[in-house]
Design a protein around this motif. Structure first.
Motif, mmCIF file in Angstrom:
data_model
loop_
_atom_site.group_PDB
_atom_site.id
_atom_site.type_symbol
_atom_site.label_atom_id
_atom_site.label_comp_id
_atom_site.label_asym_id
_atom_site.label_seq_id
_atom_site.Cartn_x
_atom_site.Cartn_y
_atom_site.Cartn_z
ATOM 1 N N ALA A 109 0.864 -1.188 0.000
ATOM 2 C CA ALA A 109 0.000 0.000 0.000
ATOM 3 C C ALA A 109 0.898 1.235 0.000
ATOM 4 O O ALA A 109 1.903 1.284 0.720
ATOM 5 C CB ALA A 109 -0.902 0.007 1.220
ATOM 6 N N TYR A 110 0.529 2.205 -0.821
ATOM 7 C CA TYR A 110 1.300 3.435 -0.955
ATOM 8 C C TYR A 110 0.428 4.632 -0.600
ATOM 9 O O TYR A 110 -0.734 4.702 -1.007
ATOM 10 C CB TYR A 110 1.793 3.606 -2.400
ATOM 11 C CG TYR A 110 2.759 2.542 -2.830
ATOM 12 C CD1 TYR A 110 4.128 2.755 -2.734
ATOM 13 C CD2 TYR A 110 2.316 1.323 -3.329
ATOM 14 C CE1 TYR A 110 5.036 1.773 -3.129
ATOM 15 C CE2 TYR A 110 3.215 0.339 -3.732
ATOM 16 C CZ TYR A 110 4.573 0.569 -3.630
ATOM 17 O OH TYR A 110 5.453 -0.401 -4.018
ATOM 18 N N GLU A 111 1.009 5.561 0.164
ATOM 19 C CA GLU A 111 0.363 6.835 0.488
ATOM 20 C C GLU A 111 1.405 7.922 0.356
ATOM 21 O O GLU A 111 2.573 7.711 0.720
ATOM 22 C CB GLU A 111 -0.186 6.815 1.913
ATOM 23 C CG GLU A 111 -1.332 5.854 2.108
ATOM 24 C CD GLU A 111 -1.913 5.920 3.503
ATOM 25 O OE1 GLU A 111 -1.814 6.983 4.147
ATOM 26 O OE2 GLU A 111 -2.465 4.909 3.944
ATOM 27 N N PRO A 112 1.027 9.106 -0.160
ATOM 28 C CA PRO A 112 2.004 10.182 -0.323
ATOM 29 C C PRO A 112 2.680 10.523 1.011
ATOM 30 O O PRO A 112 2.024 10.601 2.047
ATOM 31 C CB PRO A 112 1.169 11.358 -0.819
ATOM 32 C CG PRO A 112 -0.048 10.745 -1.407
ATOM 33 C CD PRO A 112 -0.304 9.498 -0.612
ATOM 34 N N GLY A 113 3.997 10.674 0.968
ATOM 35 C CA GLY A 113 4.737 11.072 2.156
ATOM 36 C C GLY A 113 4.990 9.954 3.149
ATOM 37 O O GLY A 113 5.583 10.189 4.195
ATOM 38 N N GLU A 114 4.537 8.754 2.863
ATOM 39 C CA GLU A 114 4.721 7.613 3.765
ATOM 40 C C GLU A 114 5.584 6.551 3.107
ATOM 41 O O GLU A 114 5.641 6.455 1.882
ATOM 42 C CB GLU A 114 3.363 6.988 4.108
ATOM 43 C CG GLU A 114 2.426 7.882 4.862
ATOM 44 C CD GLU A 114 2.831 8.051 6.318
ATOM 45 O OE1 GLU A 114 3.444 7.119 6.884
ATOM 46 O OE2 GLU A 114 2.560 9.113 6.875
ATOM 47 N N ARG A 115 6.218 5.746 3.923
ATOM 48 C CA ARG A 115 6.925 4.579 3.393
ATOM 49 C C ARG A 115 5.877 3.580 2.923
ATOM 50 O O ARG A 115 4.811 3.471 3.523
ATOM 51 C CB ARG A 115 7.766 3.919 4.488
ATOM 52 C CG ARG A 115 8.908 4.767 4.985
ATOM 53 C CD ARG A 115 9.646 4.099 6.119
ATOM 54 N NE ARG A 115 8.786 4.077 7.302
ATOM 55 C CZ ARG A 115 8.900 3.243 8.316
ATOM 56 N NH1 ARG A 115 9.842 2.317 8.314
ATOM 57 N NH2 ARG A 115 8.093 3.295 9.342
ATOM 58 N N PRO A 116 6.139 2.827 1.869
ATOM 59 C CA PRO A 116 5.184 1.798 1.469
ATOM 60 C C PRO A 116 5.032 0.784 2.599
ATOM 61 O O PRO A 116 5.967 0.569 3.378
ATOM 62 C CB PRO A 116 5.799 1.162 0.231
ATOM 63 C CG PRO A 116 7.162 1.712 0.091
ATOM 64 C CD PRO A 116 7.320 2.858 1.021
ATOM 65 N N ALA A 117 3.865 0.187 2.678
ATOM 66 C CA ALA A 117 3.594 -0.803 3.717
ATOM 67 C C ALA A 117 3.141 -2.107 3.077
ATOM 68 O O ALA A 117 2.371 -2.095 2.115
ATOM 69 C CB ALA A 117 2.520 -0.299 4.665
ATOM 70 N N VAL A 118 3.633 -3.229 3.595
ATOM 71 C CA VAL A 118 3.115 -4.530 3.200
ATOM 72 C C VAL A 118 1.934 -4.786 4.118
ATOM 73 O O VAL A 118 2.087 -4.888 5.335
ATOM 74 C CB VAL A 118 4.174 -5.642 3.328
ATOM 75 C CG1 VAL A 118 3.578 -6.984 2.938
ATOM 76 C CG2 VAL A 118 5.382 -5.325 2.464
ATOM 77 N N ILE A 119 0.736 -4.842 3.535
ATOM 78 C CA ILE A 119 -0.468 -4.943 4.344
ATOM 79 C C ILE A 119 -1.083 -6.333 4.347
ATOM 80 O O ILE A 119 -1.985 -6.611 5.143
ATOM 81 C CB ILE A 119 -1.519 -3.907 3.893
ATOM 82 C CG1 ILE A 119 -1.857 -4.096 2.409
ATOM 83 C CG2 ILE A 119 -1.018 -2.492 4.171
ATOM 84 C CD1 ILE A 119 -3.032 -3.278 1.932
ATOM 85 N N HIS A 120 -0.599 -7.211 3.459
ATOM 86 C CA HIS A 120 -1.171 -8.553 3.400
ATOM 87 C C HIS A 120 -0.208 -9.470 2.661
ATOM 88 O O HIS A 120 0.519 -9.034 1.773
ATOM 89 C CB HIS A 120 -2.527 -8.509 2.670
ATOM 90 C CG HIS A 120 -3.239 -9.820 2.632
ATOM 91 N ND1 HIS A 120 -3.748 -10.426 3.760
ATOM 92 C CD2 HIS A 120 -3.533 -10.634 1.606
ATOM 93 C CE1 HIS A 120 -4.321 -11.566 3.405
ATOM 94 N NE2 HIS A 120 -4.202 -11.722 2.110
ATOM 95 N N LEU A 121 -0.207 -10.734 3.048
ATOM 96 C CA LEU A 121 0.525 -11.772 2.330
ATOM 97 C C LEU A 121 -0.461 -12.867 1.970
ATOM 98 O O LEU A 121 -1.341 -13.197 2.761
ATOM 99 C CB LEU A 121 1.615 -12.400 3.211
ATOM 100 C CG LEU A 121 2.806 -11.550 3.599
ATOM 101 C CD1 LEU A 121 3.715 -12.337 4.547
ATOM 102 C CD2 LEU A 121 3.587 -11.104 2.378
#
Length: 98
Positions: free
Chosen positions: A69-81
């Motif tokens: 998941a990507y949001e402006p100004g944030e590090r990408p996050a792995v939200i699900h496997l």
């Protein structure tokens, strides 16, 4: 914990520890799990969406699907496997039971 360029939800780290490393995600294993998840995720991390907002999926060579998941100004996050059909612990259990 540490300042990696990718974030992971606790649920993702628990699943990664269980399904990939064969261990529990605990205080004593946490650093090892995070480092292993980060190392493996860097091989498949997709480019961010053009507006830096949204989600992307990528599958590694073992069939593990990473949901970023990507949001402006944030590090990408792995939200699900998730596992591709025929891959992962369930597939290994089915092969062993045949």
């Amino acid at each position: 914990m540490c300042h990696l360029p990718v974030r992971f939800t606790t649920l993702v780290l628990r699943r990664f520890a269980r399904d990939v490393l064969g261990t529990e995600f605990t205080r004593s294993t946490g650093k090892k799990v995070v480092e292993a998840a980060y190392s493996r995720s860097t091989h498949v991390q997709p480019d961010p969406p053009s507006n830096h907002t949204g989600r992307r999926r990528a599958t590694d060579e073992d069939g593990l699907r990473w949901h970023f998941a990507y949001e402006p100004g944030e590090r990408p996050a792995v939200i699900h496997l998730s596992w591709e059909p025929g891959c992962g612990p369930q597939a290994a259990a089915q092969e062993g039971g045949s």
